[in-house]
Design an enzyme around this catalytic site. Sequence first.
Site, PDB file in Angstrom:
ATOM      1  N   LYS A 116      35.833  15.353  27.372  1.00 18.74           N
ATOM      2  CA  LYS A 116      35.482  16.565  28.119  1.00 18.74           C
ATOM      3  C   LYS A 116      34.325  17.299  27.475  1.00 18.74           C
ATOM      4  O   LYS A 116      33.520  17.911  28.168  1.00 18.74           O
ATOM      5  CB  LYS A 116      36.698  17.496  28.254  1.00 18.74           C
ATOM      6  CG  LYS A 116      37.707  16.975  29.270  1.00 18.74           C
ATOM      7  CD  LYS A 116      38.535  18.102  29.863  1.00 18.74           C
ATOM      8  CE  LYS A 116      39.435  17.567  30.973  1.00 18.74           C
ATOM      9  NZ  LYS A 116      40.355  18.566  31.505  1.00 18.74           N
ATOM     10  N   LYS A 198      39.237   5.467  34.132  1.00 16.72           N
ATOM     11  CA  LYS A 198      40.328   6.127  34.867  1.00 16.72           C
ATOM     12  C   LYS A 198      39.807   6.789  36.148  1.00 16.72           C
ATOM     13  O   LYS A 198      38.715   7.353  36.144  1.00 16.72           O
ATOM     14  CB  LYS A 198      40.912   7.191  33.921  1.00 16.72           C
ATOM     15  CG  LYS A 198      42.045   8.008  34.467  1.00 16.72           C
ATOM     16  CD  LYS A 198      42.444   9.111  33.477  1.00 16.72           C
ATOM     17  CE  LYS A 198      41.648  10.384  33.715  1.00 16.72           C
ATOM     18  NZ  LYS A 198      42.258  11.598  33.136  1.00 16.72           N
ATOM     19  N   LYS A 201      39.804  13.284  38.824  1.00 20.89           N
ATOM     20  CA  LYS A 201      39.535  14.377  39.773  1.00 20.89           C
ATOM     21  C   LYS A 201      38.079  14.799  39.798  1.00 20.89           C
ATOM     22  O   LYS A 201      37.542  15.161  40.810  1.00 20.89           O
ATOM     23  CB  LYS A 201      40.290  15.634  39.289  1.00 20.89           C
ATOM     24  CG  LYS A 201      41.654  15.843  39.788  1.00 20.89           C
ATOM     25  CD  LYS A 201      42.117  17.222  39.290  1.00 20.89           C
ATOM     26  CE  LYS A 201      43.561  17.160  38.853  1.00 20.89           C
ATOM     27  NZ  LYS A 201      43.851  17.676  37.533  1.00 20.89           N
TER      28      LYS A 201
HETATM   29  P1  TYM Z   1      45.975  16.402  34.963  1.00 22.87           P
HETATM   30  O1  TYM Z   1      45.939  17.608  35.830  1.00 22.87           O
HETATM   31  O2  TYM Z   1      44.682  15.845  34.501  1.00 22.87           O
HETATM   32  O3  TYM Z   1      46.754  15.229  35.681  1.00 22.87           O
HETATM   33  C1  TYM Z   1      48.048  15.434  36.220  1.00 22.87           C
HETATM   34  C2  TYM Z   1      48.886  14.204  35.998  1.00 22.87           C
HETATM   35  O4  TYM Z   1      48.272  13.061  36.627  1.00 22.87           O
HETATM   36  C3  TYM Z   1      48.192  11.994  35.684  1.00 22.87           C
HETATM   37  N1  TYM Z   1      46.978  11.219  35.979  1.00 22.87           N
HETATM   38  C4  TYM Z   1      46.957   9.892  36.190  1.00 22.87           C
HETATM   39  N2  TYM Z   1      47.926   8.963  36.189  1.00 22.87           N
HETATM   40  C5  TYM Z   1      47.570   7.691  36.453  1.00 22.87           C
HETATM   41  N3  TYM Z   1      46.294   7.310  36.749  1.00 22.87           N
HETATM   42  C6  TYM Z   1      45.286   8.210  36.754  1.00 22.87           C
HETATM   43  N4  TYM Z   1      44.043   7.833  37.058  1.00 22.87           N
HETATM   44  C7  TYM Z   1      45.603   9.573  36.467  1.00 22.87           C
HETATM   45  N5  TYM Z   1      44.864  10.715  36.415  1.00 22.87           N
HETATM   46  C8  TYM Z   1      45.722  11.705  36.106  1.00 22.87           C
HETATM   47  C9  TYM Z   1      48.107  12.679  34.327  1.00 22.87           C
HETATM   48  O5  TYM Z   1      48.510  11.808  33.299  1.00 22.87           O
HETATM   49  C10 TYM Z   1      49.055  13.833  34.525  1.00 22.87           C
HETATM   50  O6  TYM Z   1      50.388  13.433  34.297  1.00 22.87           O
HETATM   51  N6  TYM Z   1      47.151  18.132  30.420  1.00 22.87           N
HETATM   52  C11 TYM Z   1      47.689  17.758  31.718  1.00 22.87           C
HETATM   53  C12 TYM Z   1      48.422  18.901  32.408  1.00 22.87           C
HETATM   54  C13 TYM Z   1      49.486  19.534  31.595  1.00 22.87           C
HETATM   55  C14 TYM Z   1      50.763  18.989  31.306  1.00 22.87           C
HETATM   56  C15 TYM Z   1      51.427  19.953  30.541  1.00 22.87           C
HETATM   57  C16 TYM Z   1      51.396  17.781  31.644  1.00 22.87           C
HETATM   58  C17 TYM Z   1      49.414  20.751  30.998  1.00 22.87           C
HETATM   59  N7  TYM Z   1      50.597  21.013  30.363  1.00 22.87           N
HETATM   60  C18 TYM Z   1      52.729  19.740  30.046  1.00 22.87           C
HETATM   61  C19 TYM Z   1      52.694  17.575  31.163  1.00 22.87           C
HETATM   62  C20 TYM Z   1      53.348  18.534  30.390  1.00 22.87           C
HETATM   63  C21 TYM Z   1      46.543  17.326  32.606  1.00 22.87           C
HETATM   64  O7  TYM Z   1      45.411  17.642  32.380  1.00 22.87           O
HETATM   65  O8  TYM Z   1      46.942  16.659  33.729  1.00 22.87           O
END
Ligand code: TYM
Length: 332
Positions: A116, A198, A201
């Site tokens: 990032k 990956k 978004k």
């Molecule tokens: P975020 O918002 O980037 O993504 C949300 C969830 O989607 C999963 N994910 C994927 N899984 C498979 N293939 C992909 N291409 C892919 N892209 C995203 C992510 O692994 C995630 O589970 N830091 C976290 C948000 C967060 C969080 C937490 C999660 C904040 N606090 C506490 C769990 C527990 C994040 O940026 O997710």
Amino acid sequence: MAENDKKIVFSGVQPSGNLTLGNYLGAIKNFSRFSEDYKTFYCVVDLHAITVRQVPAELRKRTYETLALYMACGLDPEKNTLFVQSHVPQHAELGWILDCYTMFGELSRMTQFKDKSAKNAQNINAGLFTYPALMAADILLYQTDIVPVGIDQKQHLELARDVAARFNLIYSDTFKIPEGYIPTDTMKIMSLQEPTAKMSKSDPNENAVIRILDSKDDVMRKFKRAVTDSETSVRYSEDKPGVSNLMTIYRAFTGKTFEEIEREFDGKGYGDFKLAVGEACADGLKDVRDEFARLMQDKAYLEAVMKKGAEEAYGYARRTMSKVRRKIGFVN
Ligand code: TYM
């Protein structure tokens, strides 16, 4: 099972962009499997989203949308606590405290920070760096047992476990040490244009990303343009990342095994295969799209869900915080 005996599940999604097929298959789709037998908290993590600059009106809109998507993906607000992170102030409070128990060296090793900060070279702020400590706070506040996430969050989760163990060692048992739940079959959905990266978004190339809310036409067009390879055979293999990714997606929507998929497209070209993947994905997401559209009509209902969720979450968070405050030595 009595409410108090249930194990606790926590996960979060950032309202930082239109959610992708990766978010759906890697995380949100799996959330509802815990609804019956676990106490579940699913959070829209807006505090995390501002580590990258957001347009305020869009952040607000996406916060509603992410909550509506949770529900459209099958999370019943009567059976799951659905809430917005900034509505429960203990997240920020514990986030700060855990900053003081998380090492600079640990945070420096986080690959998401490295990625990032390379992408946001103009805004490498302190929040981007300490992001994993806030994520640890999210999880530890609820004495979480299980955290369903995609594989990209594994490193953050391990840090949360390390920080919890460190705190427990200093002050005696305070936090439950959480376990990850990472679905082996869909833990990393890849970009359609660059299948070794990956699906993300924030990818500027729209053709690389299937959004959960994309129209069927968009889904079909993007799969048609998906990068494959110079062969013609539909076969799962490490050296065929594009085709293997499409097979993973097709398997997730049809329940077919890789062998069945290979047989189904034996002798057919990639064209037929991509069409079938597009159809399966667009049809599989149709109910989510329809339900999302319906929910977004009723902002007052979404607000009522947020409010109820925040109140429920607050009760749990407050309990952990008073324990933490006492152990650290803060005057009550
Ligand atoms: P975020 O918002 O980037 O993504 C949300 C969830 O989607 C999963 N994910 C994927 N899984 C498979 N293939 C992909 N291409 C892919 N892209 C995203 C992510 O692994 C995630 O589970 N830091 C976290 C948000 C967060 C969080 C937490 C999660 C904040 N606090 C506490 C769990 C527990 C994040 O940026 O997710």
